[in-house]
Motif scaffolding. Sequence first.
Motif, PDB file in Angstrom:
ATOM      1  N   SER A   1       9.582  77.891  25.767  1.00 14.64           N
ATOM      2  CA  SER A   1       8.261  78.020  26.391  1.00 14.64           C
ATOM      3  C   SER A   1       8.423  78.807  27.684  1.00 14.64           C
ATOM      4  O   SER A   1       9.293  78.497  28.507  1.00 14.64           O
ATOM      5  CB  SER A   1       7.656  76.645  26.679  1.00 14.64           C
TER       6      SER A   1
ATOM      7  N   GLU B   1       6.327  80.883  31.013  1.00  7.92           N
ATOM      8  CA  GLU B   1       5.123  81.210  31.769  1.00  7.92           C
ATOM      9  C   GLU B   1       5.187  82.666  32.180  1.00  7.92           C
ATOM     10  O   GLU B   1       6.165  83.103  32.800  1.00  7.92           O
ATOM     11  CB  GLU B   1       4.985  80.321  33.002  1.00  7.92           C
TER      12      GLU B   1
ATOM     13  N   ASN C   1       4.904  85.889  34.233  1.00  9.11           N
ATOM     14  CA  ASN C   1       4.731  86.254  35.643  1.00  9.11           C
ATOM     15  C   ASN C   1       5.280  87.635  35.968  1.00  9.11           C
ATOM     16  O   ASN C   1       5.456  87.969  37.135  1.00  9.11           O
ATOM     17  CB  ASN C   1       5.354  85.193  36.563  1.00  9.11           C
TER      18      ASN C   1
ATOM     19  N   GLY D   1       0.183  83.828  34.334  1.00 12.76           N
ATOM     20  CA  GLY D   1       0.035  82.393  34.173  1.00 12.76           C
ATOM     21  C   GLY D   1      -0.097  81.919  32.750  1.00 12.76           C
ATOM     22  O   GLY D   1      -0.118  80.703  32.502  1.00 12.76           O
ATOM     23  N   ASP D   2      -0.209  82.857  31.787  1.00 12.01           N
ATOM     24  CA  ASP D   2      -0.249  82.445  30.377  1.00 12.01           C
ATOM     25  C   ASP D   2       1.032  81.709  30.006  1.00 12.01           C
ATOM     26  O   ASP D   2       2.126  82.043  30.484  1.00 12.01           O
ATOM     27  CB  ASP D   2      -0.407  83.654  29.458  1.00 12.01           C
ATOM     28  N   LYS D   3       0.900  80.720  29.156  1.00 13.71           N
ATOM     29  CA  LYS D   3       2.070  80.014  28.635  1.00 13.71           C
ATOM     30  C   LYS D   3       2.228  80.406  27.170  1.00 13.71           C
ATOM     31  O   LYS D   3       1.265  80.338  26.396  1.00 13.71           O
ATOM     32  CB  LYS D   3       1.898  78.499  28.769  1.00 13.71           C
TER      33      LYS D   3
END
Length: 549
Positions: free
Chosen positions: A205, A207, A209, A255-257
């Motif tokens: 997973s 994030e 950036n 900021g999308d995961k």
Amino acid sequence: MDWLDKLFFQQSVANSILVMAVVIAIGIWFSRIKIAGVSAGITWILFAGIAAGHFGFTLPTSTLNCVKEMGLILFVCTIGLQVGPSFFSLFKSSGTKLNLLAVIVVLTGVITTIGLKYALNIPIENIVGIMSGAVTNTPALGAATQTFFDMKKIDAPSIALGYAAAYPMGVVGVISTMIFLKSIFSGIKIISSGRNVGKETSRVSIEVNNEAIFGQTIENLHNMLLEKHFVISRICKNDELLPSPASPEMTLDKGDKILLIAGKDDLPMLTAFVGKKIDFEWRKIDTQIEGAKFMVSNPKLEGKSLIELGLYGGAAFNVTRVNRAGVELVAHADFKLQTGDKLTVVGTKEAIARVEKIVGNSIAKLNHPNLLPIFLGVVFGIIIGSIPISLPFIPQPVKLGLAGGPLVVSILIGYFGPRLKLTTYSTTSANIMIRELGISLFLAAVGIGAGKEFFNTVFSANGLEWVLVGSVITLVPTIIAMIIGRYILKLDYYTTIGVISGACTNPPALAYANSTTPNDTPAASYATVYPLSMFLRVLTAQLLILMFV
């Protein structure tokens, strides 16, 4: 009871079948015996055959030769088909280094064999049999036996006698060396613990950036990283999970995961490029998307890519991984499917049902025996194996023979078959069944043929010499390989013992290595070097006969 006497002691078709069956049954029964946790395995059939031959149970020479060669051909063909799909890729990444060490083991053994032949004045047919037993390589025994017969038009029982005399030390010597030399590897970090280094997948997973990819589509991200295969399975934006699997046109924002799947070796670089690794519980918020695994059983899909079949980049589903022969691979647009592949699919219930319909997912169809590739390997293998090949400094042309020819052809069929729309898939159980049947017939025939002279030969001064010579041929290459693997190639202990087991084509040694190892690194290394080692063992056994007879 005259009929019983004729059945057991007078040569006939029934007598030949009965003797072979009894020998194989006794050998398999004795294969259950373990000493210090190690068994000689199916080689007990050879010893059972020797005992039968010693006590007068024999078969017509033509029958023995036919059974022996057919058994050997079935054995090497099934091996070739099994390793063929991954054979050429094994030379990439760490496979090159591991195969280099395996070549060193083989060549060191051959050089040691030649040196002992001249030092002790041992006939070449004897010492080639000893060499084959010292490295527990039955196909090399078969290749040497057939090559000698082709040259002299007579059998050489001493080849099988030498093999039987050296075999026990071939098992014990390698395992003893592993135990003795383990101390020089103490403190060395284990480098690999996967089944197939560089190919096994994992997921992480992340994030997002990295400003360079803000607003970029997933398709553009793939274009930025052309050399890397990866799949973005899910996307969470503003703490809300998107209601469908990730598709090429979806954009990535700050900021999308994302849930990213890639080869273990590529994960650190991909993670650093996209953003930072995070802990994220996808299952707790993933309520609309389902997952499933389907087997490819539709023969029309053989050799076709995921993008060609419409199985990649869909809006309602995503193929994230492909499991092939126990190894998980990253799905990508150009990934070509083979029968028996297991696809991991995520998506809506309706989309997953459509994928299942395309791939087939019929276990019953996969369980049906697929004999065509085997007998194609037999036909073309015998033809290729009979072609004379002239090499410098060798007085007579070399032939791959009835062992090498089918092995090479079956490897090629296993690799290129799917690309030519030929289904080469066979269940593991079916492959093992045919392989074990072939090697059982071969060992029984060899043992029965050698049994008459075995005890008089082995339990003599010459026989004891053979055991000692076999020990040297086993130990010298093993010790040298351990040292080179540790200090020059910088391999860890578990990888090195896997390579040595594979280079010696020594299943009992691998079984011991696996039993003392907390991971499957030895098995992965064994599989990586086994095909090349098997080919070199068969070839060098023939070359020694051709050069020195």
